[in-house]
Design a protein around this motif. Structure first.
Motif, PDB file in Angstrom:
ATOM      1  N   HIS A   1       0.840  -1.188   0.000  1.00 43.97           N
ATOM      2  CA  HIS A   1       0.000   0.000   0.000  1.00 43.97           C
ATOM      3  C   HIS A   1       0.882   1.247   0.000  1.00 43.97           C
ATOM      4  N   VAL A   2       0.378   2.289  -0.632  1.00 46.44           N
ATOM      5  CA  VAL A   2       1.161   3.503  -0.843  1.00 46.44           C
ATOM      6  C   VAL A   2       0.436   4.693  -0.209  1.00 46.44           C
ATOM      7  N   VAL A   3       1.202   5.545   0.453  1.00 46.25           N
ATOM      8  CA  VAL A   3       0.653   6.763   1.050  1.00 46.25           C
ATOM      9  C   VAL A   3       1.569   7.945   0.736  1.00 46.25           C
ATOM     10  N   ASP A   4       1.264   9.058   1.327  1.00 46.07           N
ATOM     11  CA  ASP A   4       1.946  10.341   1.096  1.00 46.07           C
ATOM     12  C   ASP A   4       3.455  10.238   1.299  1.00 46.07           C
ATOM     13  N   GLY A   5       4.206  10.879   0.402  1.00 49.91           N
ATOM     14  CA  GLY A   5       5.662  10.873   0.522  1.00 49.91           C
ATOM     15  C   GLY A   5       6.183  11.646   1.711  1.00 49.91           C
ATOM     16  N   GLY A   6       5.334  12.500   2.313  1.00 50.44           N
ATOM     17  CA  GLY A   6       5.768  13.291   3.450  1.00 50.44           C
ATOM     18  C   GLY A   6       6.094  12.475   4.678  1.00 50.44           C
ATOM     19  N   TYR A   7       5.624  11.241   4.766  1.00 49.63           N
ATOM     20  CA  TYR A   7       5.969  10.392   5.901  1.00 49.63           C
ATOM     21  C   TYR A   7       7.478  10.155   5.957  1.00 49.63           C
ATOM     22  N   TYR A   8       8.101  10.051   4.779  1.00 46.19           N
ATOM     23  CA  TYR A   8       9.538   9.764   4.729  1.00 46.19           C
ATOM     24  C   TYR A   8      10.354  11.045   4.596  1.00 46.19           C
ATOM     25  N   ASP A   9       9.991  11.884   3.638  1.00 47.27           N
ATOM     26  CA  ASP A   9      10.707  13.148   3.434  1.00 47.27           C
ATOM     27  C   ASP A   9       9.735  14.126   2.797  1.00 47.27           C
ATOM     28  N   ASN A  10       9.248  15.058   3.599  1.00 49.06           N
ATOM     29  CA  ASN A  10       8.225  15.982   3.121  1.00 49.06           C
ATOM     30  C   ASN A  10       8.782  17.074   2.225  1.00 49.06           C
ATOM     31  N   TYR A  11      10.092  17.090   2.000  1.00 43.44           N
ATOM     32  CA  TYR A  11      10.695  18.174   1.224  1.00 43.44           C
ATOM     33  C   TYR A  11      11.256  17.719  -0.122  1.00 43.44           C
ATOM     34  N   GLY A  12      11.236  16.417  -0.403  1.00 43.59           N
ATOM     35  CA  GLY A  12      11.709  15.917  -1.694  1.00 43.59           C
ATOM     36  C   GLY A  12      13.201  16.008  -1.894  1.00 43.59           C
ATOM     37  N   VAL A  13      13.948  16.302  -0.823  1.00 40.74           N
ATOM     38  CA  VAL A  13      15.391  16.534  -0.946  1.00 40.74           C
ATOM     39  C   VAL A  13      16.162  15.226  -1.088  1.00 40.74           C
TER      40      VAL A  13
ATOM     41  N   VAL B   1      21.824  18.889   2.312  1.00 44.84           N
ATOM     42  CA  VAL B   1      22.142  19.782   1.200  1.00 44.84           C
ATOM     43  C   VAL B   1      23.488  20.466   1.432  1.00 44.84           C
ATOM     44  N   GLY B   2      23.726  20.916   2.659  1.00 43.49           N
ATOM     45  CA  GLY B   2      25.005  21.575   2.953  1.00 43.49           C
ATOM     46  C   GLY B   2      26.187  20.661   2.699  1.00 43.49           C
ATOM     47  N   ARG B   3      26.110  19.424   3.172  1.00 44.58           N
ATOM     48  CA  ARG B   3      27.207  18.470   2.944  1.00 44.58           C
ATOM     49  C   ARG B   3      27.370  18.176   1.463  1.00 44.58           C
ATOM     50  N   PHE B   4      26.249  18.057   0.751  1.00 43.59           N
ATOM     51  CA  PHE B   4      26.305  17.742  -0.672  1.00 43.59           C
ATOM     52  C   PHE B   4      26.982  18.869  -1.451  1.00 43.59           C
ATOM     53  N   VAL B   5      26.601  20.118  -1.155  1.00 37.78           N
ATOM     54  CA  VAL B   5      27.189  21.260  -1.851  1.00 37.78           C
ATOM     55  C   VAL B   5      28.691  21.336  -1.578  1.00 37.78           C
ATOM     56  N   ASP B   6      29.086  21.148  -0.333  1.00 42.66           N
ATOM     57  CA  ASP B   6      30.508  21.219   0.018  1.00 42.66           C
ATOM     58  C   ASP B   6      31.294  20.089  -0.640  1.00 42.66           C
ATOM     59  N   LEU B   7      30.709  18.895  -0.662  1.00 47.48           N
ATOM     60  CA  LEU B   7      31.385  17.744  -1.265  1.00 47.48           C
ATOM     61  C   LEU B   7      31.684  17.997  -2.736  1.00 47.48           C
ATOM     62  N   TRP B   8      30.689  18.479  -3.478  1.00 47.01           N
ATOM     63  CA  TRP B   8      30.901  18.650  -4.917  1.00 47.01           C
ATOM     64  C   TRP B   8      31.633  19.938  -5.247  1.00 47.01           C
ATOM     65  N   ALA B   9      31.609  20.905  -4.335  1.00 49.76           N
ATOM     66  CA  ALA B   9      32.442  22.096  -4.536  1.00 49.76           C
ATOM     67  C   ALA B   9      33.916  21.709  -4.527  1.00 49.76           C
ATOM     68  N   ALA B  10      34.261  20.757  -3.663  1.00 51.74           N
ATOM     69  CA  ALA B  10      35.644  20.271  -3.611  1.00 51.74           C
ATOM     70  C   ALA B  10      36.034  19.540  -4.890  1.00 51.74           C
ATOM     71  N   ARG B  11      35.050  19.080  -5.637  1.00 51.82           N
ATOM     72  CA  ARG B  11      35.314  18.374  -6.897  1.00 51.82           C
ATOM     73  C   ARG B  11      35.151  19.297  -8.103  1.00 51.82           C
ATOM     74  N   GLY B  12      34.992  20.588  -7.848  1.00 48.31           N
ATOM     75  CA  GLY B  12      34.944  21.539  -8.949  1.00 48.31           C
ATOM     76  C   GLY B  12      33.574  21.780  -9.537  1.00 48.31           C
ATOM     77  N   VAL B  13      32.521  21.329  -8.858  1.00 47.35           N
ATOM     78  CA  VAL B  13      31.161  21.547  -9.359  1.00 47.35           C
ATOM     79  C   VAL B  13      30.522  22.676  -8.560  1.00 47.35           C
ATOM     80  N   GLY B  14      30.099  23.712  -9.261  1.00 49.83           N
ATOM     81  CA  GLY B  14      29.443  24.828  -8.588  1.00 49.83           C
ATOM     82  C   GLY B  14      27.961  24.545  -8.405  1.00 49.83           C
ATOM     83  N   ILE B  15      27.504  24.559  -7.161  1.00 48.57           N
ATOM     84  CA  ILE B  15      26.084  24.344  -6.864  1.00 48.57           C
ATOM     85  C   ILE B  15      25.582  25.549  -6.082  1.00 48.57           C
ATOM     86  N   TRP B  16      24.620  26.254  -6.642  1.00 48.84           N
ATOM     87  CA  TRP B  16      24.046  27.450  -6.039  1.00 48.84           C
ATOM     88  C   TRP B  16      22.681  27.104  -5.414  1.00 48.84           C
TER      89      TRP B  16
END
Length: 741
Positions: free
Chosen positions: A569-581, A654-669
């Motif tokens: 059975h399937v219900v609202d995605g907000g139970y797991y992550d309400n922000y889609g991140v 999100v903060g860890r993800f941005v920092d991780l890929w910034a170190a690899r040369g990917v700009g994430i705004w």
């Protein structure tokens, strides 16, 4: 003295011997069903508008057409309470062996007035709530409509009374003296009906046991009591109203079809009041509690049918899903320029929250498209064509659906239309209510499948309140496509990938309805479960996928796929992550890792949040608690985990993800567009003020506020991502480095 509804020594009309405390408590129990119905009728508007306004307040967003049916239903419910109340009071001694409360079956003007006073909060809320009575002419129209409903209810109620008098046996007190009517001609009609020979003699057999006859049939004549005849005709009146309001679904007035949701709620209360009151009148003689037999019977009648709630699947196209790396780096999408030599791409995560989330998501996406195309912010940019993926939850999925439906992949066009003159219609579609359709299905479909499942045989098993919600979206926007069809053009950059986030009831895992391949979860390492993993050769309509991602608790049911294979059975995605991140970062990680370093574009990561976040000052401060806190502390913790707890987790991710890929040369705004207004609804309907606030809040997010003219940092982040040489970009001293949350 007169017993129950029979004849004995005359007594003054309405005579009532004094009752001791024990008898009063007994009657309180015997009258529990009409008492609860009365409290519900009186208290629903009060609770909705003052204690649960965010969730229920918009039940009372009513136009004159809706006011009429709401007031009419309220009066019929009030009279049902009165009739059931008197049946119990008149039969206390005969049916239940308690002290007699009433000695004569005479409805006094006072009793009628008290029952109708139960409707005062409902009528007041219908006429005056939500700022809809903004002028004298509007007040006059709404009051006039309410008065017309009251008049109609009294005319129909009098006809039901007249018919009951016509067919019921004669009583010791004539009908014109038993019922309060305001005019001589009405009393004359009642008198003629009373004297008529058109009587239906329903008699009890002498051999029938006493528990069947007591309270139903006169002991002397063995005829059905007149009070029971009145109950029968009032029940028939209620069922006639039920049928008429059900047929209104075919009628559309003011952009909405059918009766208002609050009228359906009142209809449901009517059905429960009549059904359960009749049941308690029979069972209470044996001191049998109501709940146990009801649950037992419901189990017995439902067990053979196993009526579950389902969602539809359709034959799929098969083949491989779109590769995240190819979706991210599609040549049409990346559009390299001097500021972004490897290209620039947008990814979006949009949060849940009912129609508020749908409207705010549509406003942000269409607003950014409109602003970036305008000459005021530099060279025109087709913002929509730069979006690679949108991860959405609950109401955010609804707004995403209406926006992404504007993309074209066929001969009629490619990508997002430019200019798109229909942009305002996307927001309009997202703001249109669906509450009436859900309420209709609850009362006319799901009610019968619960209490009378045999009547559901032959009916399409997909039809329930979730199906009704889908139909409302499909009808208003003409969305007939499937996830498979929305996969077309992804790798060419003609349409963004979509991820509609849901949750599996049985395991608590996220279930993603996506048009692109999905990677492993970057947090747990486990592969994210997708619909295509469950049904490799299957497909699902877009509206169905969105409905499942937006399965708000109790409003729409937990459903499983209608197939030979038993699924979860399937219900609202907000139970797991309400922000889609979570799913967005997992997808983006897969796309970046599969893309050569020299081809990785700069990324604008937009988060859309439809409710204002709580600051540290707004969070509840710790303090000593009493023992009662332990009763609701677990529920409070669950609710906080779903809101502020998830938000904290996603910010860190999100903060860890941005920092991780910034170190690899990917700009994430990162840029976050968070709704800052108040009175945001948690339902599928908005009032005029809430709709206006959406536009006002968007203006503030772009241009700042009078108090804080520079309170638009997230818009600057977006604008400078596409136009880094603009004058406003000088204010972003650490452009590309600073995170705006």
């Amino acid at each position: 003295m007169e017993t129950a509804m029979g004849t004995a020594t005359p007594a003054p009309p309405g005579a009532r011997p004094p009752l001791n405390l024990s008898a009063i408590l007994q009657y309180a129990y015997l009258l529990r069903v009409p008492l609860i119905a009365a409290i519900s009728l009186f208290g629903l508007p009060i609770v909705s508008l003052f204690w649960a306004r965010q969730l229920l307040g918009n039940l009372f967003v009513l136009d004159p057409w809706s006011i009429f049916w709401t007031v009419l239903a309220a009066f019929v419910l009030a009279w049902g309470v009165l009739v059931e109340w008197r049946v119990v009071l008149l039969n206390g001694q005969e049916r239940f062996g308690t002290s007699q409360a009433l000695t004569r079956d005479v409805i006094t003007p006072r009793a009628l007035l008290l029952s109708e006073l139960l409707t005062v909060p409902m009528v007041g809320a219908a006429v005056f709530s939500n700022g809809q009575a903004g002028s004298m002419s509007a007040i006059a129209l709404r009051l006039g409509t309410a008065c017309a409903a009251v008049f109609t209810a009294h005319v129909a109620g009098f006809l039901a009374l007249l018919l009951s008098v016509l067919v019921s046996p004669r009583y010791s007190v004539s009908a014109d003296k038993r019922f309060p009517v305001p005019s001589d001609w009405m009393r004359t009609l009642l008198e003629r009906a009373y004297d008529s020979n058109f009587k239906w003699d329903i008699k009890a057999d002498e051999k029938w046991p006493e528990f069947i006859k007591a309270g139903y049939f006169d002991r002397h004549t063995r005829l059905l009591y007149p009070g029971q005849w009145l109950s029968l005709f009032m029940l028939l009146f209620t069922m006639a109203l039920y049928v008429v309001i059900g047929l209104l679904r075919q009628v559309q007035v003011g952009g909405e079809s059918g009766a208002p949701a609050v009228a359906y709620v009142l209809l449901l209360l009517m059905l429960l009041n009549w059904g359960l009151a009749m049941l308690t009148f029979f069972l209470d003689r044996f001191r049998v509690p109501l709940l146990l037999p009801v649950l037992f019977v419901l189990y017995l009648v439902n067990f053979p049918f196993q009526l579950d709630h389902y969602y539809s699947i359709v034959p799929g196209a098969g083949g491989a899903l779109a590769d995240p790396a190819r979706v991210l780096t599609a040549s049409r999408r990346v559009a390299p320029d001097s500021a972004h030599p490897r290209g620039r791409v947008v990814v979006v995560a949009t949060a849940g929250g009912g129609i508020q989330a749908a409207a705010w998501t549509a406003q942000v996406l269409t607003g950014l498209e409109n602003e970036l195309r305008g000459p005021a912010h530099g060279t025109a940019v087709n913002f929509a064509d730069s979006i690679a993926v949108i991860s959405s939850v609950s109401g955010g999925a609804v707004g995403t659906m209406f926006f992404v439906n504007r993309y074209k992949t066929g001969p009629g066009g490619a990508g997002f239309p430019a200019p798109d003159l229909a942009l305002p219609s996307v927001l309009d579609l997202a703001e249109r209510p669906s509450l009436n359709e859900v309420a209709w299905a609850t009362v006319y479909v799901d009610f019968w499948r619960i209490f009378f499942p045999i009547l559901n045989r032959g009916r399409d098993e997909l039809q329930d309140r979730g199906w009704a919600l889908e139909e409302s979206w499909r009808t208003r926007a003409g969305i007939n496509g499937s996830l498979g069809e929305w996969r077309q053009g992804l790798e060419e950059g003609l349409r963004p990938a979509v991820i509609f986030n849901a949750t599996i009831v049985e395991t608590g895992e996220p279930l993603l309805f996506a048009t692109t391949a999905l990677p492993e979860n970057h947090l747990s390492g486990a592969r994210l479960r997708a619909f295509t993993d469950l049904f490799r050769e299957g497909d699902i309509p877009i509206v169905t996928a969105v409905r499942l991602a937006a399965t708000f608790p109790y409003v729409t049911p937990a459903a499983r796929a209608k197939s030979d294979k038993i699924s979860d059975h399937v219900v609202d995605g907000g139970y797991y992550d309400n922000y889609g991140v979570s799913s967005l970062l997992a997808w983006l990680k897969e796309a970046l890792e599969s893309t050569p370093a020299e081809q990785r574009p700069d990324i604008l990561l937009i988060q859309i949040r439809s409710f204002p976040g709580e600051s540290d000052k707004e969070l509840e401060a710790p303090k000593n608690r009493d023992w009662f806190f332990q009763t609701w502390a677990p529920i409070k913790a669950l609710m906080r985990t779903r809101t502020s707890g998830q938000l904290i987790r996603d910010r860190e991710a999100v903060g860890r993800f941005v920092d991780l890929w910034a170190a690899r040369g990917v700009g994430i705004w990162p840029a976050t567009f968070e709704f800052q207004g108040g009175d945001a609804p948690l339902s599928w309907k908005m009032n005029a003020d809430q709709i206006r606030t959406i536009g006002e809040e968007w203006h503030d997010r772009i241009y700042g506020t009078p108090q804080k003219p520079k309170d638009n940092q997230d818009w600057l982040q977006v604008s400078c991502f596409f136009h880094p040489k603009g004058e406003d970009c000088k204010e972003l001293a650490t452009f590309g480095k600073k995170h705006f949350w």
